[in-house]
Design a protein around this motif. Structure first.
Motif, PDB file in Angstrom:
ATOM      1  N   MET A 123       1.604 -25.736 -43.004  1.00 55.19           N
ATOM      2  CA  MET A 123       2.054 -25.139 -41.455  1.00 55.19           C
ATOM      3  C   MET A 123       3.011 -26.002 -40.759  1.00 55.19           C
ATOM      4  SD  MET A 123       0.602 -22.163 -41.285  1.00 55.19           S
ATOM      5  CE  MET A 123       0.729 -22.359 -39.491  1.00 55.19           C
ATOM      6  N   GLY A 124       2.715 -27.444 -41.022  1.00 55.93           N
ATOM      7  CA  GLY A 124       3.779 -28.268 -40.396  1.00 55.93           C
ATOM      8  C   GLY A 124       5.052 -28.340 -40.963  1.00 55.93           C
ATOM      9  N   TRP A 125       5.205 -27.968 -42.102  1.00 58.12           N
ATOM     10  CA  TRP A 125       6.431 -28.168 -42.923  1.00 58.12           C
ATOM     11  C   TRP A 125       7.319 -27.051 -42.713  1.00 58.12           C
ATOM     12  CZ3 TRP A 125       8.464 -32.583 -43.860  1.00 58.12           C
ATOM     13  CH2 TRP A 125       9.769 -32.687 -44.734  1.00 58.12           C
ATOM     14  N   THR A 126       6.951 -25.775 -41.957  1.00 56.37           N
ATOM     15  CA  THR A 126       7.550 -24.491 -42.058  1.00 56.37           C
ATOM     16  C   THR A 126       8.367 -24.438 -40.886  1.00 56.37           C
ATOM     17  OG1 THR A 126       5.632 -23.350 -41.319  1.00 56.37           O
ATOM     18  CG2 THR A 126       5.859 -23.388 -43.639  1.00 56.37           C
ATOM     19  N   GLY A 127       8.732 -25.501 -40.183  1.00 58.02           N
ATOM     20  CA  GLY A 127       9.478 -25.326 -38.860  1.00 58.02           C
ATOM     21  C   GLY A 127      10.886 -25.416 -39.024  1.00 58.02           C
ATOM     22  N   MET A 128      11.431 -24.473 -40.064  1.00 56.84           N
ATOM     23  CA  MET A 128      12.971 -24.483 -39.793  1.00 56.84           C
ATOM     24  C   MET A 128      13.530 -23.866 -38.518  1.00 56.84           C
ATOM     25  SD  MET A 128      11.309 -24.358 -43.069  1.00 56.84           S
ATOM     26  CE  MET A 128      11.276 -22.406 -43.262  1.00 56.84           C
ATOM     27  N   ARG A 129      14.299 -24.071 -38.031  1.00 58.89           N
ATOM     28  CA  ARG A 129      15.130 -23.702 -36.877  1.00 58.89           C
ATOM     29  C   ARG A 129      16.327 -22.591 -37.206  1.00 58.89           C
ATOM     30  NH1 ARG A 129      10.925 -26.895 -36.019  1.00 58.89           N
ATOM     31  NH2 ARG A 129      10.216 -27.070 -33.695  1.00 58.89           N
ATOM     32  N   GLY A 130      16.691 -21.660 -36.263  1.00 61.53           N
ATOM     33  CA  GLY A 130      17.650 -20.720 -36.623  1.00 61.53           C
ATOM     34  C   GLY A 130      18.468 -20.336 -35.555  1.00 61.53           C
ATOM     35  N   VAL A 131      18.626 -19.084 -35.447  1.00 66.42           N
ATOM     36  CA  VAL A 131      19.346 -18.160 -34.633  1.00 66.42           C
ATOM     37  C   VAL A 131      19.152 -18.245 -33.159  1.00 66.42           C
ATOM     38  CG1 VAL A 131      17.952 -16.043 -35.339  1.00 66.42           C
ATOM     39  CG2 VAL A 131      20.265 -15.786 -34.055  1.00 66.42           C
ATOM     40  N   VAL A 132      17.579 -18.343 -32.718  1.00 61.09           N
ATOM     41  CA  VAL A 132      17.556 -18.224 -31.464  1.00 61.09           C
ATOM     42  C   VAL A 132      17.785 -19.620 -30.965  1.00 61.09           C
ATOM     43  CG1 VAL A 132      15.580 -18.192 -29.759  1.00 61.09           C
ATOM     44  CG2 VAL A 132      15.608 -16.527 -31.567  1.00 61.09           C
ATOM     45  N   SER A 133      17.589 -20.717 -31.514  1.00 60.52           N
ATOM     46  CA  SER A 133      18.025 -22.121 -31.064  1.00 60.52           C
ATOM     47  C   SER A 133      19.500 -22.218 -30.752  1.00 60.52           C
ATOM     48  CB  SER A 133      17.584 -23.046 -32.216  1.00 60.52           C
ATOM     49  OG  SER A 133      16.241 -23.325 -32.182  1.00 60.52           O
ATOM     50  N   LEU A 134      20.360 -21.573 -31.581  1.00 59.73           N
ATOM     51  CA  LEU A 134      21.814 -21.761 -31.258  1.00 59.73           C
ATOM     52  C   LEU A 134      21.954 -20.784 -30.204  1.00 59.73           C
ATOM     53  CD1 LEU A 134      24.584 -22.798 -32.589  1.00 59.73           C
ATOM     54  CD2 LEU A 134      24.821 -20.541 -33.774  1.00 59.73           C
TER      55      LEU A 134
END
Length: 527
Positions: free
Chosen positions: A351-362
């Motif tokens: 669960m902790g390792w599934t923290g990929m960031r993407g479109v909303v952050s950009l």
């Protein structure tokens, strides 16, 4: 934009080819698309890409959130509501606070308010990246449900943090009671607007003389109406889309015909496919513009800051995952929780390792205004925040995205046995549906059954549970009898799901509901 039409058309073709390649080599397509966009941006003569944040917030975000709300299991969302709520709100807030202090201490010129702004931007994990990666590996249903539920809500919490941080940076002060009132209105108002507009669309589907094509168009209009209406009253557009989408999804069989549901699925799969592909490719293509705005900060120093913030995000999420387990184990002594068993150390690590960031952050980073106020000074550290956000997205996608499948296989997660195995569920549902259909057919259509070879064949088919079609011509009487049985089977399945029967995974229930829709469509097309 017209002069670059061929370029944008070629991007669509490139997305299709890259996703085909990603499926072939078993790599999550967001990873491949971001890297490809980055490489394409260095090709001489490529048109400069400028991503308008309003383009992402208005055009991309509502349909992507809406489709996610339609896909998620409400039963699972409610079952794991406490852990989902903690990840979507508490963990996002703790992450933003942690980033604020680290950025304030290590990055020159960063105040706590700017650090909190950066934390709000990079705190929400990306749902698309996680789901694209997890399709190549098998994880327990509870984990995928928690990740899906978290991704529906964490965008809202991070964008709320973003609003407060922008006010704090611009005014230099933070009035807690005003912030508390504003936060409450964004949550309550956004949810209320979404439910109200969702209810209006549900009535429009049910009472207006629509066909399958019109129903599909209405489902595409709905998320935009929810988002824009909520933003107009200064509440959360994200929560509006999520709450309205969940309402309509949970009641879809009450107001949409089988034909509308089947055609809508095909349209939405294609739409979301294109939108997701474009977003991740555009993230990579936007790098040259981001780098050009760094100004006095060297690229190497900016990369270092980005990697530092990435490390903070990963550590805080892993610690939060283990913290959530500890809190649950303590709370089970005082309140009823979804599961009293300890998940061990493996599940929280994943669960902790599934923290990929993407479109909303950009999109959030791009939404920072260039000026503190109209005619005022430049917004401090805007370009550096943009670059750090890009580094966070790229690093988490490459590091966590590529290693997550290997980590899941290596760790060998427990099954938890939340539901019956898929094969067993499938057979049990078929058997119970057959028994239910036989009883209904015998009790209500005994006379029709005696004189109808078609219904007799169905009777035998349900008895021995085999799949066989028939070319017997149907009279209106026989067709109506069969359609009524199909509708009763559909209602039986929905009741099984709503009764919180934990034997069956909702995905299995939905598969059988779709089979009934397909059979109903086939019968209606028969002459």
């Amino acid at each position: 934009m017209i002069e670059h039409f061929q370029f944008y058309l070629s991007l669509i073709v490139a997305i299709i080819l890259l996703i085909m390649l990603a499926n072939k080599i078993k790599v999550a397509y967001p990873v491949l698309l971001v890297v490809a966009g980055l490489l394409i941006s260095f090709i001489p003569g490529i048109p400069a890409i400028h991503i308008d944040p309003e383009l992402i917030f208005i055009i991309f975000l509502p349909p992507l959130l809406y489709e996610a709300a339609w896909s998620i299991s409400w039963k699972e969302l409610w079952k794991w509501r406490r852990i989902i709520g903690s990840f979507a709100f508490v963990v996002v807030f703790l992450t933003a606070i942690s980033v604020a202090f680290v950025a304030n201490y290590f990055i020159p010129g960063f105040s706590l308010a700017l650090g909190f702004l950066l934390g709000g931007i990079v705190s929400p994990p990306d749902a698309v990246s996680a789901s694209a990666i997890l399709k190549f590996v098998k994880i327990p249903k509870r984990m995928s449900s928690i990740l899906e539920g978290e991704s529906l809500l964490n965008d809202a919490s991070s964008l709320i943090i973003l609003r407060f941080a922008l006010i704090a940076v611009a005014t230099g002060q933070f009035i807690w009671y005003e912030a508390a009132f504003s936060f409450s209105w964004m949550v309550i108002g956004g949810t209320g607007v979404g439910l109200l507009i969702g209810w209006l669309f549900m009535k429009a589907h049910k009472y207006l003389p629509t066909d399958a094509s019109m129903d599909t168009i209405l489902t595409i209009v709905a998320p935009y109406a929810m988002y824009i209406a909520a933003e107009e009253v200064h509440s959360s557009g994200v929560l509006a889309v999520v709450s309205g989408g969940l309402l309509l999804s949970n009641r879809r069989h009450r107001f949409l015909s089988a034909s509308s549901r089947l055609r809508g699925i095909n349209v939405w799969e294609s739409l979301v496919f294109v939108l997701n592909g474009l977003v991740f490719l555009l993230i990579g293509l936007d790098l040259p513009e981001i780098v050009s705005g760094l100004g006095g900060v060297s690229v190497s120093a900016a990369i270092g800051y980005g990697l530092l913030i990435t490390a903070v995000l990963i550590v805080v999420r892993i610690l939060s995952a283990y913290g959530a387990v500890i809190v649950t184990l303590i709370a089970r002594n005082f309140i009823t929780v979804a599961d009293t068993r300890s998940p061990g150390f493996k599940a929280p690590l994943i669960m902790g390792w599934t923290g990929m960031r993407g479109v909303v952050s950009l999109a959030a980073a791009l939404s920072i205004p260039t000026k503190l106020y109209v005619g005022g000074p430049d917004f401090p550290q805007r370009n550096l925040i943009l670059f750090i956000t890009f580094i966070v997205i790229l690093t988490t996608l490459l590091l966590q995205g590529l290693s997550l499948p290997y980590l899941i296989k290596k760790i060998n997660l427990p099954s938890f046995n939340d539901h019956l195995p898929d094969e067993e569920s499938d057979e049990l549902i078929k058997r119970e549906m057959s028994r239910f259909a036989l009883d209904h057919l015998t009790d209500h259509y005994g006379e029709v059954l005696v004189k109808s070879p078609f219904l007799q064949q169905l009777h035998e088919k349900w008895k021995i549970k085999v799949d066989e079609d028939t070319d017997v011509k149907l009279t209106p009487e026989i067709k109506n009898a069969y359609l009524d049985v199909l509708d009763k089977q559909r209602m039986w399945l929905i009741e099984q799901n709503h009764d919180n029967d934990q034997r069956f995974d909702e995905d299995i229930i939905r598969k059988h509901l779709m089979k009934i829709d397909l059979e109903e469509e086939r019968i209606l097309l028969m002459h």
